[in-house]
Structure formats: structure tokens, C-alpha cells
Design a protein around this motif. Structure first.
Motif, PDB file in Angstrom:
ATOM      1  N   LYS A  90       0.830  -1.208   0.000  1.00 32.41           N
ATOM      2  CA  LYS A  90       0.000   0.000   0.000  1.00 32.41           C
ATOM      3  C   LYS A  90       0.865   1.260   0.000  1.00 32.41           C
ATOM      4  O   LYS A  90       0.580   2.225  -0.723  1.00 32.41           O
ATOM      5  CB  LYS A  90      -0.922  -0.007   1.214  1.00 32.41           C
ATOM      6  CG  LYS A  90      -1.855   1.188   1.240  1.00 32.41           C
ATOM      7  CD  LYS A  90      -2.804   1.059   2.383  1.00 32.41           C
ATOM      8  CE  LYS A  90      -3.773   2.178   2.524  1.00 32.41           C
ATOM      9  NZ  LYS A  90      -3.662   3.372   1.941  1.00 32.41           N
ATOM     10  N   GLU A  91       1.942   1.315   0.755  1.00 32.29           N
ATOM     11  CA  GLU A  91       2.823   2.483   0.808  1.00 32.29           C
ATOM     12  C   GLU A  91       3.474   2.733  -0.553  1.00 32.29           C
ATOM     13  O   GLU A  91       3.588   3.876  -0.999  1.00 32.29           O
ATOM     14  CB  GLU A  91       3.907   2.276   1.860  1.00 32.29           C
ATOM     15  CG  GLU A  91       3.378   2.268   3.266  1.00 32.29           C
ATOM     16  CD  GLU A  91       4.473   1.960   4.281  1.00 32.29           C
ATOM     17  OE1 GLU A  91       5.671   1.893   3.909  1.00 32.29           O
ATOM     18  OE2 GLU A  91       4.119   1.812   5.443  1.00 32.29           O
ATOM     19  N   ALA A  92       3.906   1.682  -1.229  1.00 34.33           N
ATOM     20  CA  ALA A  92       4.522   1.821  -2.549  1.00 34.33           C
ATOM     21  C   ALA A  92       3.492   2.309  -3.554  1.00 34.33           C
ATOM     22  O   ALA A  92       3.787   3.154  -4.411  1.00 34.33           O
ATOM     23  CB  ALA A  92       5.129   0.487  -3.000  1.00 34.33           C
ATOM     24  N   ILE A  93       2.268   1.778  -3.444  1.00 36.72           N
ATOM     25  CA  ILE A  93       1.197   2.199  -4.358  1.00 36.72           C
ATOM     26  C   ILE A  93       0.896   3.681  -4.139  1.00 36.72           C
ATOM     27  O   ILE A  93       0.763   4.443  -5.104  1.00 36.72           O
ATOM     28  CB  ILE A  93      -0.056   1.331  -4.157  1.00 36.72           C
ATOM     29  CG1 ILE A  93       0.223  -0.097  -4.615  1.00 36.72           C
ATOM     30  CG2 ILE A  93      -1.240   1.917  -4.911  1.00 36.72           C
ATOM     31  CD1 ILE A  93      -0.897  -1.068  -4.295  1.00 36.72           C
ATOM     32  N   ASP A  94       0.815   4.116  -2.883  1.00 34.48           N
ATOM     33  CA  ASP A  94       0.539   5.531  -2.579  1.00 34.48           C
ATOM     34  C   ASP A  94       1.637   6.431  -3.147  1.00 34.48           C
ATOM     35  O   ASP A  94       1.369   7.493  -3.720  1.00 34.48           O
ATOM     36  CB  ASP A  94       0.424   5.742  -1.071  1.00 34.48           C
ATOM     37  CG  ASP A  94      -0.847   5.135  -0.485  1.00 34.48           C
ATOM     38  OD1 ASP A  94      -1.783   4.875  -1.274  1.00 34.48           O
ATOM     39  OD2 ASP A  94      -0.904   4.947   0.751  1.00 34.48           O
ATOM     40  N   LYS A  95       2.899   6.010  -2.995  1.00 31.96           N
ATOM     41  CA  LYS A  95       4.028   6.791  -3.493  1.00 31.96           C
ATOM     42  C   LYS A  95       3.976   6.888  -5.014  1.00 31.96           C
ATOM     43  O   LYS A  95       4.158   7.965  -5.592  1.00 31.96           O
ATOM     44  CB  LYS A  95       5.328   6.115  -3.038  1.00 31.96           C
ATOM     45  CG  LYS A  95       6.543   6.928  -3.267  1.00 31.96           C
ATOM     46  CD  LYS A  95       6.554   8.112  -2.338  1.00 31.96           C
ATOM     47  CE  LYS A  95       7.910   8.741  -2.300  1.00 31.96           C
ATOM     48  NZ  LYS A  95       7.934   9.967  -1.564  1.00 31.96           N
ATOM     49  N   ILE A  96       3.710   5.767  -5.694  1.00 29.85           N
ATOM     50  CA  ILE A  96       3.621   5.748  -7.155  1.00 29.85           C
ATOM     51  C   ILE A  96       2.461   6.628  -7.620  1.00 29.85           C
ATOM     52  O   ILE A  96       2.592   7.387  -8.592  1.00 29.85           O
ATOM     53  CB  ILE A  96       3.471   4.302  -7.671  1.00 29.85           C
ATOM     54  CG1 ILE A  96       4.777   3.533  -7.433  1.00 29.85           C
ATOM     55  CG2 ILE A  96       3.118   4.290  -9.146  1.00 29.85           C
ATOM     56  CD1 ILE A  96       4.674   2.035  -7.706  1.00 29.85           C
ATOM     57  N   MET A  97       1.324   6.560  -6.925  1.00 27.67           N
ATOM     58  CA  MET A  97       0.159   7.370  -7.307  1.00 27.67           C
ATOM     59  C   MET A  97       0.455   8.866  -7.128  1.00 27.67           C
ATOM     60  O   MET A  97       0.027   9.690  -7.932  1.00 27.67           O
ATOM     61  CB  MET A  97      -1.067   6.957  -6.494  1.00 27.67           C
ATOM     62  CG  MET A  97      -1.592   5.560  -6.818  1.00 27.67           C
ATOM     63  SD  MET A  97      -1.954   5.328  -8.559  1.00 27.67           S
ATOM     64  CE  MET A  97      -3.428   6.266  -8.738  1.00 27.67           C
ATOM     65  N   ASP A  98       1.210   9.245  -6.070  1.00 28.52           N
ATOM     66  CA  ASP A  98       1.596  10.646  -5.878  1.00 28.52           C
ATOM     67  C   ASP A  98       2.468  11.133  -7.033  1.00 28.52           C
ATOM     68  O   ASP A  98       2.266  12.217  -7.576  1.00 28.52           O
ATOM     69  CB  ASP A  98       2.357  10.819  -4.559  1.00 28.52           C
ATOM     70  CG  ASP A  98       1.454  10.771  -3.344  1.00 28.52           C
ATOM     71  OD1 ASP A  98       0.223  10.939  -3.511  1.00 28.52           O
ATOM     72  OD2 ASP A  98       1.977  10.594  -2.224  1.00 28.52           O
ATOM     73  N   TRP A  99       3.459  10.302  -7.416  1.00 29.68           N
ATOM     74  CA  TRP A  99       4.331  10.684  -8.526  1.00 29.68           C
ATOM     75  C   TRP A  99       3.534  10.820  -9.810  1.00 29.68           C
ATOM     76  O   TRP A  99       3.732  11.748 -10.581  1.00 29.68           O
ATOM     77  CB  TRP A  99       5.427   9.650  -8.726  1.00 29.68           C
ATOM     78  CG  TRP A  99       6.482   9.606  -7.646  1.00 29.68           C
ATOM     79  CD1 TRP A  99       6.780  10.564  -6.752  1.00 29.68           C
ATOM     80  CD2 TRP A  99       7.342   8.519  -7.379  1.00 29.68           C
ATOM     81  NE1 TRP A  99       7.784  10.172  -5.924  1.00 29.68           N
ATOM     82  CE2 TRP A  99       8.166   8.896  -6.293  1.00 29.68           C
ATOM     83  CE3 TRP A  99       7.527   7.249  -7.936  1.00 29.68           C
ATOM     84  CZ2 TRP A  99       9.139   8.084  -5.754  1.00 29.68           C
ATOM     85  CZ3 TRP A  99       8.516   6.441  -7.393  1.00 29.68           C
ATOM     86  CH2 TRP A  99       9.308   6.838  -6.314  1.00 29.68           C
ATOM     87  N   ASN A 100       2.642   9.887 -10.021  1.00 34.94           N
ATOM     88  CA  ASN A 100       1.808   9.912 -11.221  1.00 34.94           C
ATOM     89  C   ASN A 100       0.926  11.166 -11.222  1.00 34.94           C
ATOM     90  O   ASN A 100       0.763  11.827 -12.253  1.00 34.94           O
ATOM     91  CB  ASN A 100       0.956   8.643 -11.305  1.00 34.94           C
ATOM     92  CG  ASN A 100       0.243   8.547 -12.632  1.00 34.94           C
ATOM     93  OD1 ASN A 100       0.782   8.951 -13.664  1.00 34.94           O
ATOM     94  ND2 ASN A 100      -0.971   8.012 -12.623  1.00 34.94           N
ATOM     95  N   GLY A 101       0.373  11.529 -10.051  1.00 32.45           N
ATOM     96  CA  GLY A 101      -0.467  12.729  -9.943  1.00 32.45           C
ATOM     97  C   GLY A 101       0.326  13.994 -10.254  1.00 32.45           C
ATOM     98  O   GLY A 101      -0.167  14.911 -10.924  1.00 32.45           O
ATOM     99  N   GLN A 102       1.568  14.046  -9.771  1.00 36.05           N
ATOM    100  CA  GLN A 102       2.421  15.203 -10.049  1.00 36.05           C
ATOM    101  C   GLN A 102       2.715  15.309 -11.543  1.00 36.05           C
ATOM    102  O   GLN A 102       2.684  16.404 -12.114  1.00 36.05           O
ATOM    103  CB  GLN A 102       3.727  15.101  -9.256  1.00 36.05           C
ATOM    104  CG  GLN A 102       3.555  15.288  -7.767  1.00 36.05           C
ATOM    105  CD  GLN A 102       4.844  15.038  -6.999  1.00 36.05           C
ATOM    106  OE1 GLN A 102       5.879  14.710  -7.566  1.00 36.05           O
ATOM    107  NE2 GLN A 102       4.766  15.188  -5.679  1.00 36.05           N
ATOM    108  N   ASP A 103       3.010  14.180 -12.158  1.00 36.96           N
ATOM    109  CA  ASP A 103       3.269  14.181 -13.602  1.00 36.96           C
ATOM    110  C   ASP A 103       2.043  14.648 -14.379  1.00 36.96           C
ATOM    111  O   ASP A 103       2.150  15.416 -15.349  1.00 36.96           O
ATOM    112  CB  ASP A 103       3.696  12.786 -14.079  1.00 36.96           C
ATOM    113  CG  ASP A 103       5.091  12.408 -13.588  1.00 36.96           C
ATOM    114  OD1 ASP A 103       5.838  13.324 -13.183  1.00 36.96           O
ATOM    115  OD2 ASP A 103       5.416  11.194 -13.630  1.00 36.96           O
TER     116      ASP A 103
END
Length: 183
Positions: free
Chosen positions: A13-26
Motif C-alpha cells: 500500500k505504501e509503494a502504491i501511494d508513493k507511485i500514485m503521488d508521482w503519477n499525480g504530479q506528472d
């Protein structure tokens, strides 16, 4: 990219949240670039519409006529500049004459000006000397227009008589600490 797809890959879940944050920024960065590009596009479209509208105004204009009008306006502007320069030269010339008249001690500037031949002085090669000579000529022929340099003819205060000589004498005696004069 969707959260469900990442969960199916078995990520924590933590990795998914981090990836989703990066994706949102992009995604936000790309949205900003897209909005900027759309704004520029709209601006260019507006400029094109304005330029097209302005060109429509010139559709019936003939370049030869326009060039002739430009040349006429240039000539008119040059004529106005020449006229202004002539007026300015006249003003400077007349100010110089008036100054010379004042320095010569004239009592009435306009009367002396009327006696001078302004046109010939203006055409003169050596204006300063010719103005002096003309003023000397007027001073000789019409001396009453100029102040006298002799003190007797140019009084600066009462010269006696009924002009208050007694009161002036009394004031001087009182200032000196003397008793009033006996008559």
C-alpha cells in the motif's frame, strides 16, 4: 494508471501511494503545459483574427495613392517645421532688438521699435552692429525717447522748493540730535 492495477501486481500500500503521488504530479505538470499551450493557441488565434480584420480595411487601398498621401503628409510636416523655425528665428531676433533698446535706455520700447526699419535689420549680415547704429541714429534724432545720462536731467529725488524740503531738513536735524531750525 489505476490503483487497482498496482494492487493486482502485488505491491504494498505504501509503494502504491508513493507511485500514485508521482503519477499525480506528472499529470498536473502535463495539465499545466497543456493549459499554457491552449492559452497561447487562443492568443495566436485572436491575433490572427485581429490582423485579418485589419487587412480587410486595406483591401480597397491602392498603394500608389497611399504613397502619394504619405509624400503629401511629409511635405506638409516639413512646411510646418520650416514655418515654426521661421517664427522662432523672428522671436529671437525681436527679443534681441528689445533687449538692445532696453540697454540703450529707451523710455518707450514700442515707440523706438516703430522708428527702426525692422525688415532691413533682419536681412543685415551683421545684425548686432547694425542694430546699435540704428539705435544711435534714433537716439540722436529723437532723444526724448531715451533717458538722459546727465544727473540734472534725470533726477532721482526731490530737488528742493515746495517738494517738502523743510520736512526733510527737520527730519535730518532730528536724526542728528539737533534742535529744529529757526525761521
Amino acid at each position: 494508471m489505476k490503483r487497482k492495477e498496482l494492487e493486482d501486481l502485488g505491491l504494498e500500500k505504501e509503494a502504491i501511494d508513493k507511485i500514485m503521488d508521482w503519477n499525480g504530479q506528472d499529470i498536473e505538470t502535463e495539465k499545466k503545459r497543456a493549459d499554457k499551450a491552449e492559452g497561447e493557441r487562443d492568443n495566436y488565434k485572436e491575433q490572427l483574427d485581429t490582423a485579418t480584420g485589419e487587412l480587410e480595411k486595406f483591401k480597397d487601398v491602392k498603394p500608389d495613392e497611399l504613397q502619394a498621401t504619405i509624400e503629401q503628409l511629409k511635405n506638409d510636416l516639413k512646411d510646418k517645421d520650416d514655418e515654426y523655425a521661421a517664427k522662432e528665428a523672428d522671436r529671437i531676433f525681436l527679443d534681441g532688438i528689445k533687449d538692445s533698446i532696453r540697454r540703450a535706455g529707451a523710455r518707450n520700447e514700442k515707440a523706438v521699435m516703430a522708428l527702426l526699419d525692422i525688415d532691413s535689420l533682419k536681412q543685415s549680415k551683421n545684425q548686432t552692429e547694425d542694430i546699435k547704429k540704428a539705435l544711435e541714429t534714433v537716439k540722436e534724432s529723437d532723444a526724448y525717447l531715451f533717458g538722459s545720462e546727465e544727473p540734472i536731467n534725470n533726477p532721482v529725488g526731490p530737488i528742493g522748493g515746495a517738494g517738502g524740503g523743510d520736512t526733510a531738513l527737520a527730519a535730518m536735524r532730528a536724526a542728528a540730535g539737533l534742535p529744529p531750525a529757526e525761521k
